[in-house]
Design an enzyme around this catalytic site. Structure first.
Site, mmCIF file in Angstrom:
data_model
loop_
_atom_site.group_PDB
_atom_site.id
_atom_site.type_symbol
_atom_site.label_atom_id
_atom_site.label_comp_id
_atom_site.label_asym_id
_atom_site.label_seq_id
_atom_site.Cartn_x
_atom_site.Cartn_y
_atom_site.Cartn_z
ATOM 1 N N LYS A 102 -30.269 -11.220 8.107
ATOM 2 C CA LYS A 102 -31.133 -10.048 8.239
ATOM 3 C C LYS A 102 -30.953 -9.460 9.634
ATOM 4 O O LYS A 102 -31.006 -10.187 10.627
ATOM 5 C CB LYS A 102 -32.600 -10.422 7.997
ATOM 6 N N LYS A 160 -28.791 -8.465 -1.045
ATOM 7 C CA LYS A 160 -30.102 -8.641 -1.679
ATOM 8 C C LYS A 160 -31.005 -7.499 -1.219
ATOM 9 O O LYS A 160 -31.449 -7.470 -0.070
ATOM 10 C CB LYS A 160 -30.685 -10.001 -1.284
ATOM 11 N N GLU A 217 -39.279 -14.372 -6.483
ATOM 12 C CA GLU A 217 -38.424 -13.323 -7.040
ATOM 13 C C GLU A 217 -37.540 -13.921 -8.126
ATOM 14 O O GLU A 217 -36.890 -14.942 -7.899
ATOM 15 C CB GLU A 217 -37.527 -12.695 -5.977
#
Length: 619
Positions: free
Chosen positions: A497, A548, A302
């Site tokens: 996460k 993000k 990315e």
């Protein structure tokens, strides 16, 4: 006859008297007469137009018992990629009636591997389905009973019961595996196969002749690559714990008519509300040139744009959209590729594949570039066209996904097709890259987690100007809390996460640990996201520095960008919106200086034995 009627009337009178006494006792126990008298007196002076509406809304509802959990439903839904994931619905008993409150969805922890073999994809699909189905069973069969009657605002008790329930499931799974192992041991094993002796080790490299150019010492003493650590075990059904914990927190916020981020901030700050909220800085993906891209370049899974901290979230999203539009336009206007002079086996000239883009699961274009500089030069050109200055209006971050780059057959990282570099050489590559492109202020997962020594070296070299962020290298929240050590790798921050058994209480604890170490908290989306937007509330409520979200080209990711805009607008209206601080590397620079001093001291201590080895080799 008269006596009978008199006796009957006397019995009824006694029954009525008894009921009256019971009613008086019941109402007096609940302090009803006094409260009603106060209510009627206050209502008389107020004289509201809607008397009964006033009595219900402003009085009786406050006297009612608080809503309590009466039903939790788990369902299988599809995420943004059409893959199964988990949804949880919460219902509460409110004034004696069950009422649906809210629903949340949680993503699975599985990574999306686009070029995997069909057998591997089938196995992962089976694992995913089993994980979701088990979670649905846990919720519908057991967790509702565990949490029935609890008040949603009591998050600590909810998470405690969920954690206890999960520990029992882990123990059951452990006992089941031990039983299966003992049964397998009862079956006679086949005779061992005799393997041929291993080949002799390769001869040592020839000694250097006098006058030969000296090579790097780390090349001569290069260590063999360590094998990958086994993947962190994930118990099927564990996502039920994290999903229910989030659903209860959202139910508490809904019942209080508060946004979710406000409830989460109260959990983190011991029920006290912060005076201001700073929006997390956006990390928006605009390009993908990773392992799954068709080009030769693999290093950049990315390419991420980080708008300046001085911009609002709305301005940041507008900037990202404009950059993405320019990237799409650049892909459409690229000239056709030139043919290579090299010929194929059939004698015809082999053409270079065209540079075309497709939207990846991360929400950004996947482009087949062949050199590290190409995507960076593209963004520099876009900045020139838009009148922007790279490094001022926005900075860059690179998600290297180091764990995906390692070629274990060669023991090196494959940064481009046919180009392999050792871990030590990767340090030099990153330092050169940042020197050439100082607008890059963050590297995500530059190495595997097993290469801790290179994390240290890169941190010492770049800590004063570039964030090193551990994503896949950091492990899950549950693993970090179990080890009680979030600094196993030298980095500036961690990507958090919300998956599997991670509860709201766990997120409170991990963010406290990160803040205590003066590290950066980055809340990140998973590879396969659902349309739920709670991730943004988690980032705002727990005070993340970055969020993000991937690119702006997939619906399940755009819902999160829209939620970010809605939260910022609400904070501005309430007067609690706070400015984001500029990027500050001063603390990390001091830490890196200390680390470099330790490494230098260690190097000086090891010079003498190394020289002895070299002298003995010469003789």
């Amino acid at each position: 006859m008269g006596d009978e009627d008199g006796g009957r009337r006397g019995g009824i009178t006694r029954d009525l008297q008894k009921l009256k006494q019971q009613a008086m006792a019941y109402y007096q126990e609940n302090d009803v007469p006094r409260k009603l008298e106060d209510l009627l007196n206050s209502t008389f002076y107020l004289q509201p137009a809607d008397v009964y509406g006033h009595l219900k809304a402003n009085y009786f509802s406050k006297l009612a018992k608080p809503p309590s959990i009466c039903k939790i439903v788990g369902k299988t839904i599809l995420d943004g990629l059409g893959l199964p994931t988990l949804q949880v619905e919460i219902s509460c008993t409110i004034q004696n009636f069950p009422k649906y409150i809210c629903a949340v969805a949680i993503p699975t922890h599985f990574e999306v591997v686009e070029n995997a073999l069909p057998e591997a994809l089938d196995a992962e699909d089976s694992e995913r389905a089993q994980a979701v189905n088990t979670a649905v069973q846990w919720i519908n069969q057991s967790i509702t009973e565990e949490l029935w009657g609890l008040v949603p605002s009591n998050q600590a008790e909810v998470d405690h019961r969920l954690r206890t329930f999960f520990e029992h499931k882990v123990q059951e799974d452990k006992e089941r595996k031990e039983l299966e192992k003992s049964q397998e041991e009862l079956v006679p094993a086949p005779p061992p196969v005799t393997l041929p002796p291993p080949p002799p080790p390769p001869p040592p490299p020839p000694s250097k002749k006098k006058g030969q150019k000296a090579g790097r010492r780390d090349t001569l003493l290069e260590k063999p690559v360590s094998p990958p650590e086994p993947p962190e075990p994930v118990l099927h059904g564990s996502m039920a714990i994290g999903a229910v914990s989030l659903a209860v927190a959202k139910a508490s916020a809904t019942l209080a008519s508060d946004p979710l981020y406000l409830t989460l901030a109260s959990l983190k700050h011991d029920q006290e509300q912060p005076s201001t909220f700073s929006m997390p800085l956006l990390m928006g993906s605009v390009l993908s040139c990773g392992k799954s891209s068709p080009g030769k370049l693999h290093l950049m899974k990315e390419v991420i744009c980080i708008p300046s901290p001085g911009l609002t979230a709305k301005q940041s999203v507008e900037l990202l959209l404009e950059i993405q539009k320019q990237v799409n336009r650049a892909m459409e206007t690229l000239p056709p590729p030139k043919q290579e002079t090299k010929k194929g086996h059939n004698g015809s000239k082999r053409a270079q594949p065209p540079i075309t883009g497709k939207v990846s699961h991360l929400g950004c274009l996947t482009i087949n570039y062949d050199a590290i500089e190409q995507p960076l030069l593209l963004l520099q050109g876009i900045c020139s066209n838009l009148g922007l200055e790279l490094g001022v209006n926005f900075h860059l971050a690179i998600n290297c996904a180091g764990h995906e780059l390692m070629d274990y057959s060669k023991g090196k990282y494959e940064v481009m097709v046919g180009t392999h570099k050792s871990a030590a050489e990767m340090v030099e590559l990153y330092v050169d890259l940042i020197n050439k492109y100082p607008s890059i202020i963050a590297l995500i997962d530059p190495f595997r987690k097993e290469d801790a020594e290179q994390w240290d070296s890169l941190y010492a070299a770049l800590a004063s100007r570039c964030y090193l962020i551990a994503g896949a290298a950091s492990g899950s929240v549950s693993k970090l809390l179990e080890c009680r050590n979030i600094s196993t790798l030298k980095s500036h921050g961690l990507i958090i996460k919300h998956t599997n058994q991670t509860t709201m209480s766990d997120l409170v604890e991990i963010t406290h640990l990160i803040n205590g170490k003066k590290l950066l908290a980055v809340f990140g989306s998973t590879d396969s996201e659902s349309s739920d937007d709670s991730l943004v509330d988690l980032a705002v409520g727990f005070g993340a520095r970055f969020i993000k979200l991937g690119g702006l080209s997939r619906g399940e990711r755009m819902t999160k960008y829209n939620r970010l805009l809605a939260i910022e607008e609400e904070l501005i209206q309430r007067g609690v919106w706070g400015f984001s601080e500029e990027h500050n590397f001063s603390f990390f620079q001091e830490d890196a200086t200390a680390t470099m001093a330790e490494e230098t001291l260690g190097l000086l201590d090891s010079i003498f034995p190394t020289e002895v080895i070299e002298e003995s080799a010469k003789t």
